[in-house]
Enzyme design. Structure first.
Site, PDB file in Angstrom:
ATOM      1  N   GLY A  69       0.925  -1.258   0.152  1.00  0.00           N
ATOM      2  CA  GLY A  69      -0.045   0.049  -0.034  1.00  0.00           C
ATOM      3  C   GLY A  69       0.883   1.248   0.124  1.00  0.00           C
ATOM      4  O   GLY A  69       0.472   2.245  -0.712  1.00  0.00           O
ATOM      5  N   GLN A 167      -7.602  -0.301   4.000  1.00  0.00           N
ATOM      6  CA  GLN A 167      -8.365  -0.871   5.188  1.00  0.00           C
ATOM      7  C   GLN A 167      -9.659  -1.389   4.885  1.00  0.00           C
ATOM      8  O   GLN A 167     -10.309  -2.098   5.345  1.00  0.00           O
ATOM      9  CB  GLN A 167      -8.374   0.245   6.297  1.00  0.00           C
ATOM     10  CG  GLN A 167      -7.116   0.211   7.166  1.00  0.00           C
ATOM     11  CD  GLN A 167      -6.570  -0.845   7.691  1.00  0.00           C
ATOM     12  OE1 GLN A 167      -7.115  -1.652   8.044  1.00  0.00           O
ATOM     13  NE2 GLN A 167      -5.059  -0.778   8.089  1.00  0.00           N
ATOM     14  N   SER A 187      -3.372  -3.325  -0.235  1.00  0.00           N
ATOM     15  CA  SER A 187      -2.320  -3.963   0.171  1.00  0.00           C
ATOM     16  C   SER A 187      -2.732  -5.322   0.629  1.00  0.00           C
ATOM     17  O   SER A 187      -3.898  -5.626   1.140  1.00  0.00           O
ATOM     18  CB  SER A 187      -1.769  -3.271   1.572  1.00  0.00           C
ATOM     19  OG  SER A 187      -1.136  -4.063   2.200  1.00  0.00           O
ATOM     20  N   THR A 225      11.112  -6.652 -11.374  1.00  0.00           N
ATOM     21  CA  THR A 225      10.298  -7.812 -11.677  1.00  0.00           C
ATOM     22  C   THR A 225       9.129  -7.947 -10.464  1.00  0.00           C
ATOM     23  O   THR A 225       9.265  -7.849  -9.233  1.00  0.00           O
ATOM     24  CB  THR A 225      11.583  -9.024 -11.514  1.00  0.00           C
ATOM     25  OG1 THR A 225      12.370  -8.879 -12.502  1.00  0.00           O
ATOM     26  CG2 THR A 225      10.713 -10.388 -11.709  1.00  0.00           C
ATOM     27  N   CYS A 310       4.782   2.712  14.758  1.00  0.00           N
ATOM     28  CA  CYS A 310       5.811   3.084  13.757  1.00  0.00           C
ATOM     29  C   CYS A 310       6.729   1.953  13.677  1.00  0.00           C
ATOM     30  O   CYS A 310       6.822   1.061  14.277  1.00  0.00           O
ATOM     31  CB  CYS A 310       6.389   4.470  14.069  1.00  0.00           C
ATOM     32  SG  CYS A 310       7.337   4.591  15.525  1.00  0.00           S
TER      33      CYS A 310
HETATM   34  N1  PLP Z   1      -2.839   2.827   3.928  1.00  0.00           N
HETATM   35  C1  PLP Z   1      -3.122   2.364   5.130  1.00  0.00           C
HETATM   36  C2  PLP Z   1      -4.591   3.293   5.597  1.00  0.00           C
HETATM   37  C3  PLP Z   1      -2.793   1.452   6.137  1.00  0.00           C
HETATM   38  O1  PLP Z   1      -3.572   1.007   7.190  1.00  0.00           O
HETATM   39  C4  PLP Z   1      -1.419   0.701   5.686  1.00  0.00           C
HETATM   40  C5  PLP Z   1      -0.902   0.037   6.635  1.00  0.00           C
HETATM   41  O2  PLP Z   1      -1.069   0.136   7.759  1.00  0.00           O
HETATM   42  C6  PLP Z   1      -0.940   1.418   4.521  1.00  0.00           C
HETATM   43  C7  PLP Z   1      -1.251   2.367   3.683  1.00  0.00           C
HETATM   44  C8  PLP Z   1       0.548   0.744   4.121  1.00  0.00           C
HETATM   45  O3  PLP Z   1       0.515  -0.268   3.722  1.00  0.00           O
HETATM   46  P1  PLP Z   1       1.498  -1.646   3.374  1.00  0.00           P
HETATM   47  O4  PLP Z   1       1.951  -2.007   4.828  1.00  0.00           O
HETATM   48  O5  PLP Z   1       1.110  -2.591   2.540  1.00  0.00           O
HETATM   49  O6  PLP Z   1       2.600  -0.394   2.795  1.00  0.00           O
END
Ligand code: PLP
Length: 363
Positions: A69, A167, A187, A225, A310
């Site tokens: 994500g 989410q 994600s 890739t 974090c």
């Molecule tokens: N966006 C939201 C709303 C998320 O909750 C998260 C992960 O916690 C992400 C983006 C980031 O996704 P990823 O962990 O796949 O990089």
């Protein structure tokens, strides 16, 4: 075995996803190779792309696979020079566009549409490539944003709209064909796929340049890739999505919240008057540090979280709760988030543990 109530951080891997990935374990699988191994890999990649596309109601060529994500958001945002977003986005958006115009939210955690319209009007005068980015559902509170209304407003002002749906996927129905959105991020690890895989949906006709420099994979929009094992794990997890079963969580979650608030009237539910994801409960525990509550619940056998963890594993004060303007709440909010392995007994169990710790801690 502790009860896992931190699905919004990451979900357990589905057996089907693990099996799909294991089937590739010893196979060379570069989908760009012309020999038979490469052609087999290409066929698997195409099939996986088709699975995700049909789940979203879009065309396969509109899907760009990424490393998650975070990368999907970064790829999208790197293509624009005027970004309007909300103060409650995930850091994968906020840190990717530090100069963005930020829209605030109300005390329920919903963005203020009138403020967005003002920004959209102002942006008409700028000769810049602009985009609006609004998450579909917040990771900390579960509050669902009116993203279709936002996208319709953006369309009125001829500004494309992106939604971080990380989410939202797997927890509500998505039909992007009928949407006014132009882009969306996803994600795998939030839906029981592996970590390190995700996707960006880019509506046909919208042009995106690759953020990474390198090969011409993903139609020149994402160099490198493809992570085929991860991608087929992602798409196996898509096939496991059961929205109705997930929706049943809302009833158990609501029951747990009611138990907690009747035993401890000082505790409140963040975003309780807004539409929320069925699996998420953010509880404000006045007088109890969220980090302490998380540790105490862990000792009681419940894995929950405090705000957004974090990378160091430390908990930082939540910018989401701060943006909601709930005085003194940042640092005192814990998040419970369930999923397909969560039972009614898990929700009542965690409610009992929260009540016990609050009565002890606040006494
Ligand atoms: N966006 C939201 C709303 C998320 O909750 C998260 C992960 O916690 C992400 C983006 C980031 O996704 P990823 O962990 O796949 O990089």
């Amino acid at each position: 075995m502790p009860v896992y109530l931190d699905y919004n951080a990451t979900a357990p891997l589905h057996r089907e996803a693990a099996d799909a990935m294991a089937s590739l374990a010893e196979q060379p699988a570069n989908a760009s190779s012309v020999h038979s191994f490469g052609r087999t890999a290409r066929a698997m990649l195409d099939k996986a792309r088709g699975t995700l596309a049909s789940h979203l109601g879009v065309s396969p060529h509109e899907i760009i696979f990424t490393s998650g994500g975070t990368e999907a958001n970064n790829l999208l945002l790197s293509n624009f020079d005027h970004i309007i977003t909300t103060a409650i986005e995930h850091d994968a958006v906020l840190a990717a566009c530090p100069d963005a115009r930020l829209i605030g939210c109300d005390r329920q955690g919903r963005l203020v549409l009138a403020a967005l319209e003002t920004e959209l009007q102002a942006c008409q005068r700028l000769k810049k490539r602009a985009v609006v980015s609004v998450m579909a559902a917040n990771n900390e509170t579960g509050v669902i944003q009116p993203f279709e209304e936002v996208a319709a407003l953006c369309r009125h002002y001829c500004v494309p709209c992106h939604s971080d749906m990380v989410q939202y996927l797997g927890k509500a129905d998505i039909n992007l064909q009928e949407s006014a959105l132009s882009f969306a991020s996803f994600s795998a690890h939030k839906i029981g796929g592996p970590g390190g895989v995700g996707a960006l949906w880019c509506r046909s006709g919208e042009h995106l340049a690759s953020l990474l420099r390198g090969g011409g994979q993903e139609q020149g929009r994402r160099a490198g890739t493809e992570n085929l094992a991860g991608i087929i794990g992602f798409c196996a997890a898509i096939d496991c999505i059961d929205i109705e079963a997930l929706r049943a969580q809302a009833q158990w979650r609501d029951m747990a919240e009611a138990m907690i608030m009747s035993a401890c009237p000082q505790i409140s539910v963040i975003g309780s008057n807004a539409d929320r994801l069925a699996n998420t409960s953010a509880l404000y525990l006045p007088g109890v540090a969220a980090q302490t509550a998380v540790m105490m619940l862990d000792l009681q056998g419940f894995a929950v979280s405090a705000g957004a963890a974090c990378s160091s594993g430390k908990v930082k004060p939540s910018h989401v709760i701060a943006a909601m303007g709930i005085e003194g709440a940042a640092g005192h909010v814990i998040r419970l988030s369930g999923g397909w392995q969560t039972s009614e007994a898990d929700w009542t169990g965690v409610a009992g543990a929260v009540i016990e710790l609050y009565k002890r801690g606040a006494a």
